[in-house]
Enzyme design. Sequence first.
Site, PDB file in Angstrom:
ATOM      1  CG  ASP B  12       5.144   9.111  10.755  1.00  0.00           C
ATOM      2  OD1 ASP B  12       5.162   8.368  11.749  1.00  0.00           O
ATOM      3  OD2 ASP B  12       6.099   9.848  10.432  1.00  0.00           O
ATOM      4  CG  ASP B 131       9.166  12.278  20.029  1.00  0.00           C
ATOM      5  OD1 ASP B 131       9.496  11.126  19.688  1.00  0.00           O
ATOM      6  OD2 ASP B 131       8.069  12.789  19.718  1.00  0.00           O
TER       7      ASP B 131
END
Lengths: 201, 267
Positions: B12, B131
């Site tokens: 990330d 997600d």
Amino acid sequence: MKVAIFDYGAGNIFSLKVALEKRGATVDVIKSFDQADNYSGLLLPGVGNFDPAVQSMRKSSKTTFQEYVQDKIPVLGICLGMEMFFEKSEEGKEQGLSVMEGEVVILPNKFKIPHMGWNNLKIRKSNPLMDGIPDSSWVYFVHSYRVKPKNDDIIVADSDYGIAVPAIVNRGTLYGTQFHPEKSGKIGSLMIQNFLRECKK
Amino acid sequence: MTLTKRIIPCLDVANGRVVKGLHFESIKDAGDPVLLAEKYSREGADELVFLDITASQEQRETIRSLVSKVAQVIDIPFTVGGGVKTLQHARDILLCGADKVAINTGAVKNPEIITELMNLFGKQCVVVAIDAKRNYDYAKGKNIFSEDSKKFWFEVFIYGGKTGTGIDAIEWAKKVQQLGAGEILLTSIDKDGTKDGYDIILTKAIVETVSTPVIASGGCGEPLHMLEVFKKTDVDAALAASIFHYETHSVDRVKEYLKENNVDVRL
């Protein structure tokens, strides 16, 4: 040594360029075979779709692929680049380059499509491209079609995906890999080095 | 031997640095992305995923330069995502050297982008990131699951896990496959950052719904969790971040462990 990557305008050829440069080649990206002199080798990269890729090659050059290569210049076709060697593909309607006999068919739908990830090579016969590469080496595949050569003799290695997928083909100075050597770590890099050695000859 | 299971470290990225958060929030610094990419590649990672978690307009240049730096040092495939909303943006990322681009919010807002990308670059470049979060409010027409006698459905969230969409994740997975997704990167928001293990129910449901490869993500805290997700579902790849970043486990050791437990991996 100078080699050329043919760009069909469809995608990422950066990784392939870097992989060749790491092995000492000077690389030009070309969009036409006209005036493309002085290259010791040609690479047909593995991104894009069958019809637009074949069309881009025909439209952009007066010189055809066969005229350009003349069974002299080593060519490495990767994934789609290898599929284009054949006569036709279920991915499109265009006639392929037809420098190898046979066709390209979609993978059976009982398997996950695309065939994506690391699979190993079963080497069928020795080949300059395979120098120093052990049987069962891992290489990275990502494709939805496979080639069906008319004559199995041109298959150098295959890979098991429930069915045998021809992974490397060779006829004369034409080499094709269904997987991506530029994404296959050290083994892939070694194959690229082997190909460049053929270009030097 | 046939196709191996893939182990995918995830980086990330915010402001050019690798960070790690809990439940998509509270982030800490975890290192230089290029150095980490090189290290993971050397240790035998099968692929890498970079997610730009800030995903602001100003960051696009940073991400582009990061992508080309990474492409020069590694020789395994990598995916880049985070805030990709337009075809032009996706194209930029691919032309800088990424092999695949992951789209999430951009795909929910404008599903046609999946097909457009497929037509331009081929399916193999198009990863749709989903997600999903368990929603315990009964809703008609959703795919209902249960665990510990509680019933729920899986809702698709966008904007980095902040906004619910009311869309059923199972239905969305079917749709993105039809539209041309080559792969699904499935993250459980409930599990993300918990180090509690992957959401097996979610992963199994999606894998059984689509025929494209699926990457499980969210919740991996130890190698056992990867073993679990491979044994209990037919998922193709397992993604993890923190277990690799803080030197708790190296990629090669994790793969050896999986191999010892009869999971086919590339070693």
